[in-house]
Write an enzyme that holds these catalytic residues in place. Sequence first.
Site, mmCIF file in Angstrom:
data_model
loop_
_atom_site.group_PDB
_atom_site.id
_atom_site.type_symbol
_atom_site.label_atom_id
_atom_site.label_comp_id
_atom_site.label_asym_id
_atom_site.label_seq_id
_atom_site.Cartn_x
_atom_site.Cartn_y
_atom_site.Cartn_z
ATOM 1 N N GLY A 1 0.870 -1.230 0.074
ATOM 2 C CA GLY A 1 0.058 0.014 0.152
ATOM 3 C C GLY A 1 0.861 1.224 0.013
ATOM 4 N N VAL B 1 0.666 3.778 1.851
ATOM 5 C CA VAL B 1 1.200 4.268 3.085
ATOM 6 C C VAL B 1 2.018 3.063 4.033
ATOM 7 C CG1 VAL B 1 -0.362 6.422 3.118
ATOM 8 C CG2 VAL B 1 -1.079 4.185 4.125
ATOM 9 N N TYR B 2 2.227 2.103 3.332
ATOM 10 C CA TYR B 2 3.188 1.003 4.095
ATOM 11 C C TYR B 2 4.631 1.197 4.155
ATOM 12 C CZ TYR B 2 -1.122 -2.135 3.969
ATOM 13 O OH TYR B 2 -2.309 -2.541 4.054
ATOM 14 N N GLY B 3 5.167 0.449 5.141
ATOM 15 C CA GLY B 3 6.696 0.529 5.153
ATOM 16 C C GLY B 3 7.070 2.229 5.513
#
Length: 173
Positions: free
Chosen positions: A85, A87-89
């Site tokens: 996604g 807004v992942y990591g």
Amino acid sequence: MDGITRRDAGKLAIGAWLATMIAGLAPAATAAAPAGGMEKRRLGTMRCSLTGLGLVTLGRDADFDKAARLIHTALDNGINFFDTGQVYGDTPTGEFLSEPALGQALVGRRDKAYIATKCGYAPEHMPRTFVGFSAAQIEANCDYSLRQLRTDYIDLYQLHKASDPNVPIEETL
């Protein structure tokens, strides 16, 4: 250390249940696992591994070499479904690096993987800010993900939350 540790794999596997649930939506399309391989299920026209790899924490340490080892190990063991996604990591500096880490890891191997990613949040910085599901915003988010993932297509594009009360569902779809 050259490989991915069990602890690294455990951290990076958060969210794999989602990919497994998605792949499990078509039980009639189950195929037997090849010797030493991973069982596959149909998702539309895709033949996804029954187990997917959730990448909510991929890139948090900004170690793209370690991320590539994880992705390559997954591919080499029959896992071909990767759920990420925009807004992942998230890193301590406020960057989101899951998509770029996955994109870099798949250079030269993109045809071996199915990528699922999501839209709806501003991907540029923390804190996570919902930007909505207008047609224009979805298109902008998609263009951003394509650049981050270093690809010209996304296999499964999803809304990151159920709905946007400010946009008619007809526009979102």
